[in-house]
Structures are given as structure tokens and as C-alpha cells.
Design a protein around this motif. Structure first.
Motif, PDB file in Angstrom:
ATOM      1  N   GLU A   1       0.297  -4.514   6.789  1.00  0.00           N
ATOM      2  CA  GLU A   1       1.230  -5.021   5.788  1.00  0.00           C
ATOM      3  C   GLU A   1       2.643  -5.101   6.349  1.00  0.00           C
ATOM      4  O   GLU A   1       3.360  -6.083   6.119  1.00  0.00           O
TER       5      GLU A   1
ATOM      6  N   ALA B   1      -6.227   4.202   7.502  1.00  0.00           N
ATOM      7  CA  ALA B   1      -5.127   4.120   6.539  1.00  0.00           C
ATOM      8  C   ALA B   1      -3.854   3.653   7.230  1.00  0.00           C
ATOM      9  O   ALA B   1      -3.124   2.789   6.709  1.00  0.00           O
TER      10      ALA B   1
ATOM     11  N   LEU C   1       0.837  -1.195   0.000  1.00  0.00           N
ATOM     12  CA  LEU C   1       0.000   0.000   0.000  1.00  0.00           C
ATOM     13  C   LEU C   1       0.875   1.248   0.000  1.00  0.00           C
ATOM     14  O   LEU C   1       1.746   1.407   0.855  1.00  0.00           O
TER      15      LEU C   1
ATOM     16  N   GLY D   1      -1.314  -5.641  -0.130  1.00  0.00           N
ATOM     17  CA  GLY D   1      -2.120  -5.281  -1.289  1.00  0.00           C
ATOM     18  C   GLY D   1      -3.469  -5.955  -1.304  1.00  0.00           C
ATOM     19  O   GLY D   1      -4.128  -6.019  -2.345  1.00  0.00           O
TER      20      GLY D   1
ATOM     21  N   ALA E   1      -3.996  -0.025   7.954  1.00  0.00           N
ATOM     22  CA  ALA E   1      -3.752  -0.843   6.763  1.00  0.00           C
ATOM     23  C   ALA E   1      -2.260  -0.925   6.458  1.00  0.00           C
ATOM     24  O   ALA E   1      -1.734  -1.995   6.122  1.00  0.00           O
ATOM     25  N   VAL E   2      -1.561   0.212   6.565  1.00  0.00           N
ATOM     26  CA  VAL E   2      -0.107   0.211   6.376  1.00  0.00           C
ATOM     27  C   VAL E   2       0.549  -0.717   7.387  1.00  0.00           C
ATOM     28  O   VAL E   2       1.398  -1.555   7.050  1.00  0.00           O
TER      29      VAL E   2
ATOM     30  N   SER F   1      -6.368  -3.043   2.226  1.00  0.00           N
ATOM     31  CA  SER F   1      -5.570  -1.966   1.642  1.00  0.00           C
ATOM     32  C   SER F   1      -6.285  -1.331   0.453  1.00  0.00           C
ATOM     33  O   SER F   1      -6.305  -0.102   0.301  1.00  0.00           O
ATOM     34  N   ARG F   2      -6.865  -2.156  -0.401  1.00  0.00           N
ATOM     35  CA  ARG F   2      -7.569  -1.617  -1.571  1.00  0.00           C
ATOM     36  C   ARG F   2      -8.772  -0.777  -1.150  1.00  0.00           C
ATOM     37  O   ARG F   2      -9.057   0.277  -1.749  1.00  0.00           O
TER      38      ARG F   2
END
Length: 371
Positions: free
Chosen positions: A116, A109, A89, A347, A112-113, A351-352
Motif C-alpha cells: 500500500e 502483514a 491497512l 484496502g 501488505a503494508v 490487505s483484507r
């Protein structure tokens, strides 16, 4: 925390270094295993794809003693400071996210980072930027900051750091005591800020106070001279700034990283041995030396020799190592071993969806501005 470590291991916990290539050098793995490093910082040169990134982190994590799990850190801010390639991402610049005024989205956000990063074994993100984008001529901060005023910068950064830490990735706010109003890049030269203390309290310092109150795990120093705080002395090497201001006045309790001691703002004026000892004396807990393994060895040796001679310096090293180990033990790197599980996260749907939410919010903001 009481520490009973041999002096070489004690001082080694304060060095976080970098190296070349996607395969960890045997020399670096040996230094981690022997306790002469406290972790590693990764750059684009180290992380060409998802699989090799996971293998690298697995090797680094395995090299560390179970009682001394390493920091494995990276600068994954978003925008122009993004180290990991697709399908990881990549967020837009933080300024554009701050303009949305949606703190819940910022937190999602960051989560999500962090998901990963955690999946591949990275347990420390050198983010968010806490600087205020107050100088349009600044060549190094600019759109990396969440806003042009201290309130926006602070609120956005706090939401981001909370999102990272909710997903068990350590956040590192930067660059204390504020790099936003400089006209020089500290990678290339030593900037000076001439503002008085009143201006610093109004503009530069509020985001750092807010991050400290929010429980940010770590902060990073700025290689800048702030004349009102310690004339002529870079903040990284200033006890008045790193201890007097940050610890005693602001009350920060986490780990304080130096910025890279190989940057010209420091390296052009101080040998790495001198800079390393001065930064620890000032109040830094971990030293970034991001490329040169020989420089890392020289810095380590300088810390050991000074600690042998000076009991007070040894006590400072014990304090610093205890802070570092507390964080590392609370958040050890645990890479996902299954390629299928890794592909589901990196990804993946979460993340999307975050990227889609951001694009919808940006489109709505643009449409509102056009009417």
C-alpha cells in the motif's frame, strides 16, 4: 560512492523535513528541486485520504532531481502509531502480533503494508520498533514493541522489516540503542538509562544486532542518555554510540536517521543548528526536522558553514550523503497513477486477507489460553 555535488546540495541531502497540510508548500518543493532537502516525512496532517496522499507523493517525487529521488517516509507501525486513514491497512499493536509467534504471518502483514505504501509513493517506513518492552511504566514504547524479551522483540522485528523490504519499501528500525526501559517520553524530556554495559548487551542491543545482520536499510537514534556508553550525551549526538558502537562494533552499514530534532529531549537543550552539526559529526546520516521549515533552513545553513570550515566534517557529510543516495536510488518513489489500480491495492484483497488471518490467529490464541 564518489560524489561531486555543490556544498549546499551535499548538505541538503542530509535534511528530511516535514510541513503542514495535504498540499506540499511551494517552498518545500523548491527546496527539494534545488537539493536543499533529501526527502520528506509525512504525518496525519498530510494524508487525509488515499487520493490526496497519492497526489502529495507524486508532487514530492516529481520535485526531486532524477539522480536524487527523495525519501518519502511515514510512521506506519500499526496500533497507536498509524498515520494513514482507512481504507489503508491498520495493523494491531506489534506486541499483539508478536504474541502470535507466527513469523510468516508477520512477514505477510508487513508485505501488505508495504504494498500500500509503495502504491501511493511512500518508499520509507519508519518501522519496525526494535526496542524491548522491558519497563511497564514506559510511556512511549509499550505495545509498540514486538515483545518483552529480546528474542521475541528481535524475531518479530526482523520478520517485519524483511517483509517491508521484500516489497521494496525501506525499513527503519528504531530507537537505537534502545528506548524500552525509560520512564520519560523523549518528545517531552531527555530520558536517562543507567544500566551497565552487560545489561545493554543482554537486553537492549540484541534486536539491533539482529536487524543489522538481516540487512535493515536504516535505523533511527533514540534521544536518550545511556550513561554506560557516553555519560551525559544524548545518543543522537554521541559519536561513541552512533559510530563506535553501531558502525565499528555492531557493523551496521545502512543509513542512520536522527529522531526528530524538534523533540524536547534535544530542542530544550540544543539549538537546532548545534544539534544538526553534532548529530552528523556523531555518525547520523539523515536528520529529521519534522515540522518547522525555518528550522530546517537553519540546520542546513549550519551544516554548510561547518563543512566550509572543516574538511573532516565535509568528508563526513560526503559519507552520509552517499549512504542516503545509495538507498534512494535503489528504491525511488514511484506512485501508481491509475485510481483504479490504487484502489485495488489500498484496502484491497491482500490487505483484507492479512487482517482476517491475524484475527483467526488471535482468536485461536485466546481460545487456547481459555482452555
Amino acid at each position: 560512492m564518489q560524489l561531486d555535488l555543490e556544498l549546499e546540495i551535499l548538505c541538503g541531502q542530509l535534511i528530511v523535513g516535514g510541513f503542514g497540510g495535504a498540499e506540499p508548500p511551494a517552498r518545500y518543493l523548491r527546496a527539494l528541486a534545488e537539493g536543499r532537502r533529501g526527502g520528506a516525512i509525512l504525518f496525519r496532517r498530510n494524508v487525509p485520504d488515499v487520493a490526496s496522499t497519492a497526489r502529495l507523493c507524486q508532487a514530492l517525487a516529481a520535485a526531486g532531481d532524477p539522480e536524487r529521488p527523495p525519501f518519502i517516509g511515514i510512521d506506519q507501525e500499526g496500533g497507536r502509531v498509524t498515520r494513514l486513514p482507512e481504507p489503508f491497512l491498520t495493523l494491531p499493536p506489534m506486541r499483539s502480533l508478536g504474541e502470535l509467534r507466527d513469523l510468516a504471518l508477520l512477514r505477510r502483514a508487513a508485505r501488505a503494508v508495504a504494498s500500500e505504501l509503495r502504491a501511493v509513493g511512500i518508499n520509507l517506513n519508519f518501522a519496525p520498533v526494535l526496542d524491548v518492552d522491558s519497563n511497564p511504566a514506559n510511556p512511549i514504547i509499550g505495545d509498540r514493541a514486538f515483545g518483552r524479551d529480546p528474542r521475541t522483540a528481535a524475531e518479530g522485528a526482523v520478520a517485519f522489516l524483511e517483509g517491508l523490504q521484500e516489497e521494496r519499501v525501506l525499513a527503519c528500525g528504531k530507537h537505537f540503542p534502545g528506548h524500552g526501559d525509560t520512564a520519560l517520553d523523549s518528545h517531552l524530556a531527555l530520558p536517562t538509562i543507567a544500566h551497565g554495559r552487560g545489561r545493554l548487551d543482554e537486553i537492549e542491543l540484541p534486536p539491533f544486532r539482529a536487524a543489522s545482520r538481516a540487512g535493515v536499510a536504516s535505523l533511527m537514534t533514540a534521544h536518550i542518555v545511556v550513561e554506560a556508553l557516553d555519560p551525559g550525551v544524548p545518543a543522537t549526538l554521541s559519536r561513541a554510540i552512533c559510530t563506535g558502537l553501531l558502525r565499528d562494533e555492531i557493523g551496521f552499514e545502512g543509513v542512520l536517521f536522527s529522531d526528530d530534532l524538534e523533540m524536547a529531549a534535544i530542542a530544550a537543550h540544543y539549538p537546532v543548528e548545534e544539534a544538526a552539526a553534532a548529530a552528523i559529526s556523531a555518525g547520523c546520516d539523515a536528520l529529521l526536522i519534522c515540522k518547522d521549515e525555518e528550522a530546517q533552513d537553519r540546520a542546513h545553513e549550519a551544516l554548510v558553514r561547518k563543512a566550509e570550515r572543516e574538511p573532516r566534517f565535509r568528508e563526513r557529510c560526503v559519507e552520509a550523503a552517499a549512504r542516503c543516495l545509495r538507498l534512494r536510488r535503489a528504491c525511488p518513489p514511484r506512485p501508481v497513477s491509475s485510481p483504479a489500480a490504487l484502489a485495488e491495492v489500498v484496502g484491497g484483497p491482500a490487505s483484507r486477507e492479512v487482517l482476517a488471518e491475524i484475527e483467526r490467529a488471535r482468536a485461536a490464541l485466546a481460545a487456547g489460553a481459555a482452555t
